[in-house]
Design a protein around this motif. Structure first.
Motif, short mmCIF file in Angstrom:
data_model
loop_
_atom_site.label_atom_id
_atom_site.label_comp_id
_atom_site.label_asym_id
_atom_site.label_seq_id
_atom_site.Cartn_x
_atom_site.Cartn_y
_atom_site.Cartn_z
N VAL A 1 0.84 -1.20 0.00
CA VAL A 1 0.00 0.00 0.00
C VAL A 1 0.87 1.26 0.00
O VAL A 1 0.62 2.21 -0.76
CB VAL A 1 -0.95 -0.01 1.22
CG1 VAL A 1 -1.72 1.31 1.30
CG2 VAL A 1 -1.92 -1.18 1.13
N LEU A 2 1.91 1.27 0.83
CA LEU A 2 2.80 2.44 0.88
C LEU A 2 3.53 2.64 -0.44
O LEU A 2 3.75 3.77 -0.87
CB LEU A 2 3.80 2.27 2.03
CG LEU A 2 3.19 2.41 3.43
CD1 LEU A 2 4.16 1.88 4.48
CD2 LEU A 2 2.80 3.85 3.73
N HIS A 3 3.89 1.55 -1.11
CA HIS A 3 4.51 1.68 -2.43
C HIS A 3 3.55 2.35 -3.40
O HIS A 3 3.95 3.23 -4.18
CB HIS A 3 4.93 0.30 -2.96
CG HIS A 3 5.46 0.35 -4.35
ND1 HIS A 3 4.69 0.00 -5.46
CD2 HIS A 3 6.67 0.72 -4.84
CE1 HIS A 3 5.42 0.14 -6.55
NE2 HIS A 3 6.61 0.59 -6.21
N GLN A 4 2.29 1.97 -3.38
CA GLN A 4 1.31 2.62 -4.24
C GLN A 4 1.18 4.10 -3.92
O GLN A 4 0.94 4.92 -4.82
CB GLN A 4 -0.06 1.93 -4.10
CG GLN A 4 -0.14 0.58 -4.78
CD GLN A 4 -0.05 0.68 -6.29
OE1 GLN A 4 -0.69 1.52 -6.92
NE2 GLN A 4 0.79 -0.16 -6.89
N ASN B 1 12.71 -5.82 -3.78
CA ASN B 1 13.25 -6.07 -5.13
C ASN B 1 12.13 -6.19 -6.14
O ASN B 1 12.21 -5.65 -7.25
CB ASN B 1 14.09 -7.34 -5.13
CG ASN B 1 15.51 -7.15 -4.63
OD1 ASN B 1 16.31 -8.07 -4.65
ND2 ASN B 1 15.86 -5.96 -4.16
N GLU B 2 11.08 -6.90 -5.78
CA GLU B 2 9.93 -7.08 -6.69
C GLU B 2 9.29 -5.74 -7.03
O GLU B 2 8.95 -5.47 -8.19
CB GLU B 2 8.90 -7.99 -6.03
CG GLU B 2 7.57 -8.11 -6.77
CD GLU B 2 6.47 -8.69 -5.90
OE1 GLU B 2 5.29 -8.50 -6.27
OE2 GLU B 2 6.76 -9.31 -4.85
N LEU B 3 9.14 -4.87 -6.01
CA LEU B 3 8.47 -3.59 -6.20
C LEU B 3 9.42 -2.50 -6.69
O LEU B 3 8.98 -1.38 -6.97
CB LEU B 3 7.84 -3.14 -4.88
CG LEU B 3 6.69 -4.01 -4.36
CD1 LEU B 3 6.33 -3.62 -2.94
CD2 LEU B 3 5.48 -3.89 -5.28
N LYS B 4 10.71 -2.81 -6.79
CA LYS B 4 11.73 -1.84 -7.17
C LYS B 4 11.84 -0.70 -6.14
O LYS B 4 12.01 0.47 -6.49
CB LYS B 4 11.47 -1.27 -8.57
CG LYS B 4 11.35 -2.32 -9.66
CD LYS B 4 12.61 -3.16 -9.79
CE LYS B 4 12.51 -4.17 -10.92
NZ LYS B 4 13.71 -5.06 -10.99
#
Length: 346
Positions: free
Chosen positions: A142-145, A191-194
């Motif tokens: 959620v924070l990545h979004q 790593n997946e989310l960069k």
């Protein structure tokens, strides 16, 4: 707005959001945008300094300053940490919304370069210490979004993911265990989310655990050379070599505790020790792997610098030591822009 400077400074770490949150000002966003002459950074001083942006940390202080028997600070509980993280994220986005384009929360390398070229303060949403994220990692996604693009799994205290290195001098960073299973899952998810993983505050076992798992450049956003200052927070030669080999970087911390060879809080030292650390890292692993990570608003800096406007003293010092314009541009901003772009998959 015009560009910040012919030699803009993009910085690897600041705690201005925490300073503003703690200030209890009626309107902290306005204080940053209009200037309040407190702490180290606000927008008017940044523009005067050519301080074009940086990683703006969301850091949750420990519930108390009382250490345990092993010298570790207590870890905040996850619900409270999440609430405080959301409050500081709200403050960051409120500053951007009300800035009229003078502040940009950057999510891509293109965002960074555009903001700096256009004279907009380029802020990167960074978390220092992942206490807000539970083991299921739902909050991470959620924070990545919302814009999270860099994350330090620990501050200098243990949490569910790893063991933060305590503040000790003289000491190496080999203190405590490595990543937990949840920590290994966190690194794989980053790593997946960069999301760039920040190794500052990580102990040595955790550092090497991350190096074995991560496929991204190794980055210590605000640490120094252990060979020059034997503080547990600083990177050993072997760690520096690994950072260089992966195309990463280390951002030089302006904190006098991590600069001075004797490890004391002597603010009279000037910028010479910073230049010494830059020289050491550049000679050890190359000019492409050294940058700035001031820790403004989060540490005690040399008195001569006063605030973010003091970064021009570092540029003058680099020129005096024979660094050419290309090398200075790498140290002041280009290395950060390159490594962030690579970490973000661009």
């Amino acid at each position: 707005m015009p560009p910040f400077s012919d030699t803009p400074v993009f910085d690897g770490h600041n705690d201005v959001l925490l300073r503003l949150r703690r200030s209890k000002k009626e309107d902290p966003a306005k204080a940053f945008l209009n200037g309040d002459d407190e702490g180290h950074i606000d927008l008017p001083r940044a523009r005067e300094a050519g301080f074009a942006g940086g990683l703006c940390a969301l850091y949750i202080p420990s519930p108390s300053r009382e250490k345990d028997a092993d010298g570790n600070f207590p870890t905040p509980a996850q619900p409270e940490a999440l609430n405080e993280t959301m409050a500081m994220a709200h403050l960051l986005f409120d500053i951007e919304r009300r800035s009229g384009g003078d502040v940009t929360v950057c999510r891509t390398g293109a965002d960074l370069r555009r903001a700096i070229a256009e004279g907009s303060f380029a802020a990167v949403f960074h978390i220092e210490g992942a206490e807000a994220i539970d083991n299921d990692l739902d909050a991470l996604y959620v924070l990545h979004q919302a814009g999270l693009r860099t994350l330090g799994p620990v501050w200098s205290r243990p949490n569910a993911f790893a063991f933060g290195v305590p503040f000790r001098f003289p000491s190496g960073p080999d203190i405590g265990p490595g990543l937990t299973d949840a920590g290994k899952a966190l690194i794989r998810a980053c790593n997946e989310l960069k999301i760039m993983v920040d190794l500052s505050h990580m102990n040595e076992k955790g550092f090497w655990d991350i190096a074995a798992i991560s496929d991204a450049p190794l980055v210590a956003s605000h640490s120094n050379a252990h060979a020059l200052c034997h503080h547990s927070r600083n990177a050993t030669d072997r760690q520096l070599d690994a950072i260089g080999e992966t195309g990463g970087l280390i951002g030089i911390n302006f904190g006098v505790l991590f600069l001075n060879r004797d490890g004391i809080k002597d603010t009279s030292v000037g910028v010479g020790p910073m230049l010494d650390h830059i020289d050491y890292v550049a000679n050890r692993i190359g000019i492409d792997h050294i940058a700035l990570g001031s820790d403004f608003d989060g540490t005690t800096i040399p008195a001569v610098m006063k605030d973010c406007r003091g970064v021009r003293l570092i540029i003058d010092g680099l020129k005096a030591r024979g660094y050419d314009d290309e090398a200075i541009a790498k140290v002041t901003h280009e290395n950060w822009l390159r490594v962030l772009g690579t970490s973000w998959g661009e």
